[in-house]
Design an enzyme around this catalytic site. Structure first.
Site, PDB file in Angstrom:
ATOM      1  N   ASN A   1       8.703   8.074  -3.983  1.00  0.00           N
ATOM      2  CA  ASN A   1       9.349   6.886  -4.064  1.00  0.00           C
ATOM      3  C   ASN A   1       9.485   6.476  -5.476  1.00  0.00           C
ATOM      4  O   ASN A   1      10.401   6.004  -6.084  1.00  0.00           O
ATOM      5  CB  ASN A   1       8.717   5.870  -2.895  1.00  0.00           C
ATOM      6  CG  ASN A   1       7.400   5.713  -3.238  1.00  0.00           C
ATOM      7  OD1 ASN A   1       6.450   6.310  -3.685  1.00  0.00           O
ATOM      8  ND2 ASN A   1       6.983   4.299  -2.998  1.00  0.00           N
TER       9      ASN A   1
ATOM     10  N   SER B   1       1.086   8.102   2.284  1.00  0.00           N
ATOM     11  CA  SER B   1       0.822   7.292   3.602  1.00  0.00           C
ATOM     12  C   SER B   1      -0.534   7.255   3.936  1.00  0.00           C
ATOM     13  O   SER B   1      -1.335   8.091   3.491  1.00  0.00           O
ATOM     14  CB  SER B   1       1.624   8.103   4.658  1.00  0.00           C
ATOM     15  OG  SER B   1       0.998   9.405   4.891  1.00  0.00           O
TER      16      SER B   1
ATOM     17  N   GLU C   1      -4.757   5.188  -2.484  1.00  0.00           N
ATOM     18  CA  GLU C   1      -3.788   4.005  -2.468  1.00  0.00           C
ATOM     19  C   GLU C   1      -2.812   4.566  -1.403  1.00  0.00           C
ATOM     20  O   GLU C   1      -1.671   5.216  -1.479  1.00  0.00           O
ATOM     21  CB  GLU C   1      -3.024   3.969  -3.896  1.00  0.00           C
ATOM     22  CG  GLU C   1      -1.975   3.060  -3.960  1.00  0.00           C
ATOM     23  CD  GLU C   1      -2.386   1.708  -3.778  1.00  0.00           C
ATOM     24  OE1 GLU C   1      -1.824   0.970  -2.796  1.00  0.00           O
ATOM     25  OE2 GLU C   1      -3.479   1.153  -4.109  1.00  0.00           O
ATOM     26  N   LEU C   2      -2.839   3.710  -0.193  1.00  0.00           N
ATOM     27  CA  LEU C   2      -1.935   3.888   0.904  1.00  0.00           C
ATOM     28  C   LEU C   2      -0.943   2.982   1.378  1.00  0.00           C
ATOM     29  O   LEU C   2      -0.392   2.379   0.400  1.00  0.00           O
ATOM     30  CB  LEU C   2      -2.875   4.263   1.977  1.00  0.00           C
ATOM     31  CG  LEU C   2      -4.169   5.067   1.730  1.00  0.00           C
ATOM     32  CD1 LEU C   2      -5.021   5.113   2.967  1.00  0.00           C
ATOM     33  CD2 LEU C   2      -3.676   6.411   1.461  1.00  0.00           C
TER      34      LEU C   2
ATOM     35  N   CYS D   1       5.519   0.893  -1.040  1.00  0.00           N
ATOM     36  CA  CYS D   1       4.409   0.513  -0.227  1.00  0.00           C
ATOM     37  C   CYS D   1       4.095  -0.796  -0.060  1.00  0.00           C
ATOM     38  O   CYS D   1       3.701  -1.565   0.684  1.00  0.00           O
ATOM     39  CB  CYS D   1       3.098   1.300  -0.789  1.00  0.00           C
ATOM     40  SG  CYS D   1       2.849   0.770  -2.667  1.00  0.00           S
TER      41      CYS D   1
ATOM     42  N   GLU E   1       4.637   0.306   9.501  1.00  0.00           N
ATOM     43  CA  GLU E   1       5.305   0.356   8.178  1.00  0.00           C
ATOM     44  C   GLU E   1       6.731   1.212   8.328  1.00  0.00           C
ATOM     45  O   GLU E   1       6.494   2.236   8.788  1.00  0.00           O
ATOM     46  CB  GLU E   1       4.416   1.070   7.201  1.00  0.00           C
ATOM     47  CG  GLU E   1       4.930   1.077   5.768  1.00  0.00           C
ATOM     48  CD  GLU E   1       4.189   2.125   4.919  1.00  0.00           C
ATOM     49  OE1 GLU E   1       4.149   1.599   3.480  1.00  0.00           O
ATOM     50  OE2 GLU E   1       3.351   3.006   5.227  1.00  0.00           O
TER      51      GLU E   1
END
Length: 490
Positions: free
Chosen positions: A159, A236, A257-258, A291, A385
Site C-alpha cells: 500500500n 495484515s 506492524e499489523l 493501516c 478492517e
C-alpha cells in the site's frame, strides 16, 4: 501525459533481476508487474526462490561484519547522499509508485517526502549514543551498549510500498545490520528494487542490502532461516500471527506492524465541516488502503446525520480514475480480490441494516468512496478492517459510550479525537487503548522522528521512528570491566 504515465523508455538496471549488492538473474525466472489502473505491464523483475535466500543470508552475514566496524560518520554519509539524490529527483520513486501501487500523484509525492525524512533520520541514528554508564555495587566500570543484531529480514506490503520498506531497511542498516528485503510481489519496484538502486548509487557497500521479489515461499524461507535473528513485518494481522507462530520456536526477535480498525471520534463541540474534511481524508486517502485509515466514525447522535451528509457530499465529489491523470484524487484498489472483499463488506453491512449514503459501486478496480450510516455494531463494516474507501458512521449518546466503542475493537493502532476543547481530549486519551492518539487531526499520520506502532492486534515487538528504531534493530549488551581479577572464596 505526465512523467508517471508508464515506466521510463530506458531499461532499468534491475529489469528482470534481483539485488544482492549487484543486479543478477535468479533461479526463479522473471515476472511481470502490472498497473492495477490499466492492466498494462510496467516492469519485469526477477523472481527469487528459497535458494536465493540462503545465498543472500550468507553474503549479508559477511558484509555486515565490516559495515558494523565502520565509523558512524561513514555509515551516515550513505543516507545523507541517498536523501540528497531523492530530493533532487523524487520522480525516481514517484514514477513507479503511481502505476505500480495505484497511488494518486499527491500521495506518491507525499510518500517520496517521507522517504527523504526517513533517510535523514537514519543518518542521525548512526550518531546516537550507543550506550550508557551504570552504577555498580562493585568497584568497576559497568555499561550497557547496543550492538547490531546481524541480518534483519524485512517483509513489506503493497500500500505504501516505498516508505513501509525503507522505514525498516534504513534504521536497520544505520544500526549496523545487513538487510534482506522481500517486497510485496505486486509492488516489487517501488517497494524494493528502486530503493536498492538509490542506496547503491549513494555508496552502500555491496552485500549489505538484498532485495528478493517473490511469493510466500521467499517470506517463509526468510522467517525460517536460522541466521536471520530478526524479522520486521508490515501487513495484515492474520499474516502477522502466522509469522509470529513460525518464528516463535526459533526464538527470533519479531517486529509486527499489523492492521487497524481506527476510530475517528467527533465530539459534540467539534466544527462539523472541518471534521468531515478530516474524516474524508482519513477514510479515502489512497483508496482507504492504509493501516491507519479511519474505519469507524463515531459522532454524537445530535450531529450524526449532518456529519454523514457532509461526508457523503465530499465522497461524491472525489474524482476516481487512472492516477496518471493528476485530476483524479483516488486511483484503483490493488486487485480484484481486494475489491471483492471491500464490496462484500459493504453489501453484507447494508443487508444487516446499514444505509448507503454514498458510493457502494465500482468500475473495474475503481471503487467509489463510500459512506454508510446507521451501521449495526455487529456488521462487518464496523467490526472488521475494510482496507478500502469506506467510512461507516455510528451515532453515540454519551462520551463514555463513545470511549467504549473506540476500545471495543481488537485493534489498537490510531485514534482521532476532533473537538473544540483540545485539553479535555488530552485527558480522554488516557482512556483510549491505541498506539497513537491524534487530537484535532485524522488518523493517518507518521513521522520519522516519532515512535510508531500499535497495541493489541495491531502489532507487537517494537516501534519505528527515532530512538525507538534503535531499540527495534539492535540488541542490548551489558559490559563490565575492573582493574584486577576478582578473587572468590573457592
Amino acid at each position: 501525459m505526465t512523467s508517471t504515465d508508464s515506466a521510463p523508455a530506458t531499461t532499468p538496471l534491475w529489469s528482470g533481476k534481483i539485488f544482492d549488492g549487484t543486479w543478477r538473474a535468479s533461479g526463479g525466472g522473471t515476472m511481470e508487474v502490472t498497473a492495477p489502473a490499466t492492466g498494462e505491464v510496467v516492469a519485469t523483475v526477477g523472481v527469487a526462490g528459497a535458494e536465493d535466500v540462503d545465498a543472500s543470508v550468507a553474503a549479508a552475514r559477511t558484509a555486515q561484519r565490516a559495515w558494523a566496524k565502520l565509523g558512524y560518520d561513514e555509515r551516515a554519509r550513505v543516507f545523507i547522499k541517498a536523501s540528497a539524490l531523492l530530493a533532487a529527483d523524487p520522480d525516481r520513486i514517484v514514477r513507479w509508485l503511481v502505476p505500480e501501487s495505484g497511488s494518486g500523484q499527491g500521495k506518491a509525492r507525499f510518500e517520496a517526502g517521507l522517504l527523504i525524512a526517513e533517510l535523514n533520520e537514519a543518518a542521525a541514528l548512526t550518531s546516537e549514543p550507543y550506550g550508557e554508564l551504570l552504577r555498580s555495587s562493585k568497584p568497576r566500570l559497568s555499561a550497557v551498549r547496543r550492538v547490531p543484531l546481524g541480518v534483519v529480514g524485512v517483509i513489506s506490503p503493497f500500500n505504501f510500498p516505498a516508505i513501509l520498506g525503507l522505514r525498516s531497511v534504513a534504521p536497520a542498516l544505520a544500526a549496523g545490520n545487513a538487510v534482506i528485503l522481500k517486497p510485496d510481489p505486486r509492488t516489487p519496484v517501488s517497494g524494493g528494487l528502486a530503493l536498492a538502486e538509490l542506496l547503491a548509487e549513494a555508496g552502500l557497500p555491496e552485500g549489505l542490502l538484498h532485495v528478493l521479489p517473490g511469493g510466500s515461499d521467499v517470506g517463509e524461507a526468510l522467517v525460517a532461516h536460522p541466521d536471520v535473528p530478526c524479522i520486521s513485518f508490515t501487513g495484515s494481522t492474520p499474516a502477522g500471527r502466522a509469522i509470529g507462530t513460525a518464528a516463535a520456536p526459533l526464538l527470533k526477535k519479531v517486529h509486527l506492524e499489523l492492521g487497524g480498525n481506527n476510530a475517528l471520534l467527533v465530539l459534540p463541540d467539534a466544527d462539523l465541516d472541518a471534521a468531515a474534511s478530516a474524516g474524508a481524508w482519513g477514510s479515502f486517502l489512497h483508496q482507504g488502503q492504509i493501516c491507519m485509515t479511519a474505519g469507524r466514525h463515531l459522532v454524537h447522535v445530535s450531529q450524526a446525520a449532518e456529519y454523514a451528509a457532509a461526508l457523503a457530499a465530499k465522497a461524491d465529489a472525489l474524482p476516481v480514475g487512472d492516477p496518471t491523470d493528476p485530476a483524479n484524487a483516488l486511483g484503483p484498489v490493488i486487485d480484484e480480490r481486494q475489491r471483492d472483499r471491500i464490496h462484500s463488506i459493504v453489501t453484507r453491512s447494508v443487508e444487516q441494516g446499514a444505509v448507503l449514503a454514498a458510493g457502494g459501486t465500482y468500475d473495474g478496480l475503481f471503487y467509489r468512496p463510500t459512506v454508510l450510516t446507521d451501521v449495526p455494531l455487529d456488521s462487518p463494516a464496523f467490526a472488521e478492517e475494510v482496507f478500502g474507501p469506506v467510512a461507516p458512521v455510528v451515532a453515540y449518546e454519551t462520551v463514555d459510550e463513545a470511549i467504549e466503542l473506540v476500545n471495543s475493537s481488537e485493534y489498537g493502532l490510531s485514534v482521532s479525537i476532533l473537538t473544540g476543547n483540545a485539553f479535555a481530549a488530552w485527558e480522554l486519551a488516557d482512556r483510549i487503548e491505541s498506539g497513537a492518539v491524534h487530537i484535532n487531526d485524522q488518523t493517518v499520520d507518521d513521522e520519522a522522528v516519532a515512535p510508531f506502532g500499535g497495541s493489541k492486534a495491531s502489532g507487537t515487538g517494537g516501534r519505528f521512528g527515532g530512538r525507538a528504531s534503535l531499540d527495534t534493530f539492535s540488541e542490548v549488551q551489558w559490559v563490565t570491566a575492573q582493574a584486577q581479577i576478582e578473587r572468590y572464596p573457592f
